[in-house]
Design an enzyme around this catalytic site. Structure first.
Site, short mmCIF file in Angstrom:
data_model
loop_
_atom_site.label_atom_id
_atom_site.label_comp_id
_atom_site.label_asym_id
_atom_site.label_seq_id
_atom_site.Cartn_x
_atom_site.Cartn_y
_atom_site.Cartn_z
N ASP A 18 0.80 -1.21 0.00
CA ASP A 18 0.00 0.00 0.00
C ASP A 18 0.83 1.27 0.00
O ASP A 18 2.07 1.22 0.11
CB ASP A 18 -0.92 0.01 1.23
CG ASP A 18 -2.04 -1.01 1.12
OD1 ASP A 18 -2.39 -1.39 0.00
OD2 ASP A 18 -2.57 -1.41 2.17
N TYR A 41 7.07 -10.00 6.95
CA TYR A 41 6.84 -8.56 7.06
C TYR A 41 7.40 -8.09 8.40
O TYR A 41 7.36 -8.82 9.39
CB TYR A 41 5.34 -8.24 7.02
CG TYR A 41 4.72 -8.24 5.65
CD1 TYR A 41 4.64 -7.06 4.90
CD2 TYR A 41 4.21 -9.40 5.09
CE1 TYR A 41 4.06 -7.05 3.64
CE2 TYR A 41 3.62 -9.40 3.83
CZ TYR A 41 3.55 -8.21 3.12
OH TYR A 41 2.98 -8.21 1.87
#
Length: 245
Positions: A53, A111
Site C-alpha cells: 500500500d 513482514y
C-alpha cells in the site's frame, strides 16, 4: 522467452503503493517505464509477489517478467538501476524457469513493522517508523502474539474492503524485538490479507497499552468481524522484508 526474476527494494514514502494506478506514481509504473525504455518502446508487464500500500516499504519484494533481450541475468540490476529513480533499487537478478511465478510460487513471506516509543520522534525516521510515544508492556504483547500463531480465519484482521473470499492463513512465527525506544514486529506466514499485518500490530499495541487483554486474541479471531480487532497501524512503519520460494 527468458523469464527474469528480480529482488527489489523501495522506499514507499513518495509512492502511492506498488500497483499501477492511473495518474499516480507507483513502484510498478516506475519499473515498467524503465523496462519499456530498455525494450525500445515495447510494453513489458511485471508480476510481483503481492502489492504493497501507499507509504509501505520493501527490502525484498520479488517480481518477474519475460523479455526478448539477450542480456546476461546478472547485468539486469546494473542496467535497470541506471534508469530507475533513487527510491527503487534492484538488489538481485537471475533467469528462472518459464513456469516460475512470483506470486503463486511463494511459500512464505516475512513482514516487519517498526514502532518508535520515544517521547520525541526522530526527524530522520519519521517516514520509516510509527511514532507511538507511550509505554507498552512488551511481555503482554508477546503473550498475545502466541495466540495468533497457526492456521486461522483472519477475517477480523483483514480490511473490510478486502474482496478475498478465502481468509484462512497460517502464521508461522511472530517476534517482537526491542532496541532502546524502538520495537520491531516480525511476522512470518504463508500469506497475509489486505492490511492484516497493520491491523495485527495495531491490536497488539492496544494489548501492550492495557486496552485489551492478551487472551482477547481468541475472541477476536472467533468473531470474524473487522470491528472486533484494533486500529490499523499507519502504512509507513511497514516493510515487506523477504519472500521465500
Amino acid at each position: 522467452m527468458p523469464r527474469i526474476k528480480l529482488i527489489i527494494s523501495y522506499d514507499g514514502t513518495h509512492f502511492n503503493g506498488y500497483q499501477v494506478q492511473p495518474g499516480l506514481r507507483t513502484v510498478q509504473s516506475e519499473l515498467e517505464h524503465a523496462l519499456k525504455r530498455m525494450h525500445k518502446g515495447m510494453d513489458i508487464r511485471v508480476t510481483a509477489s503481492g502489492r504493497t500500500d501507499r507509504y509501505v516499504h520493501a527490502t525484498g519484494q520479488v517480481i518477474h517478467f519475460d523479455t526478448e533481450l539477450e542480456i546476461p541475468a546478472d547485468k539486469w540490476n546494473i542496467a535497470l538501476n541506471t534508469m530507475l529513480p533513487e527510491d527503487v533499487r534492484i538488489i538481485h537478478a537471475e533467469q528462472v524457469d518459464s513456469q516460475f511465478h512470483a506470486r503463486f510460487d511463494a511459500i512464505q513471506k516475512e513482514y516487519r513493522y517498526k514502532v518508535n516509543c520515544a517521547k520525541i520522534p526522530s526527524v530522520f525516521k519519521r517516514h520509516y517508523e510509527y511514532h507511538y510515544p507511550y509505554k507498552v508492556d512488551v511481555m503482554k504483547m508477546k503473550e498475545a502474539s502466541k495466540l495468533l500463531l497457526g492456521t486461522h480465519d483472519f477475517t477480523s484482521f483483514s480490511s473490510a474492503k478486502s474482496e478475498v473470499e478465502d481468509r484462512i492463513r497460517t502464521i508461522y512465527s511472530i517476534e517482537i524485538l526491542e532496541k532502546e525506544n524502538e520495537l520491531t514486529f516480525c511476522f512470518i506466514g504463508n500469506g497475509f490479507l489486505y492490511n492484516m499485518v497493520r491491523i495485527l500490530v495495531g491490536t497488539l499495541i492496544e494489548v501492550g497499552s492495557g486496552v485489551r487483554e492478551p487472551a482477547s486474541m481468541l475472541s477476536i479471531i472467533d468473531a470474524k468481524n473487522r470491528a472486533a480487532a484494533g486500529k490499523t497501524a499507519p502504512g509507513h512503519g511497514l516493510y515487506l522484508w523477504k519472500v521465500e520460494y
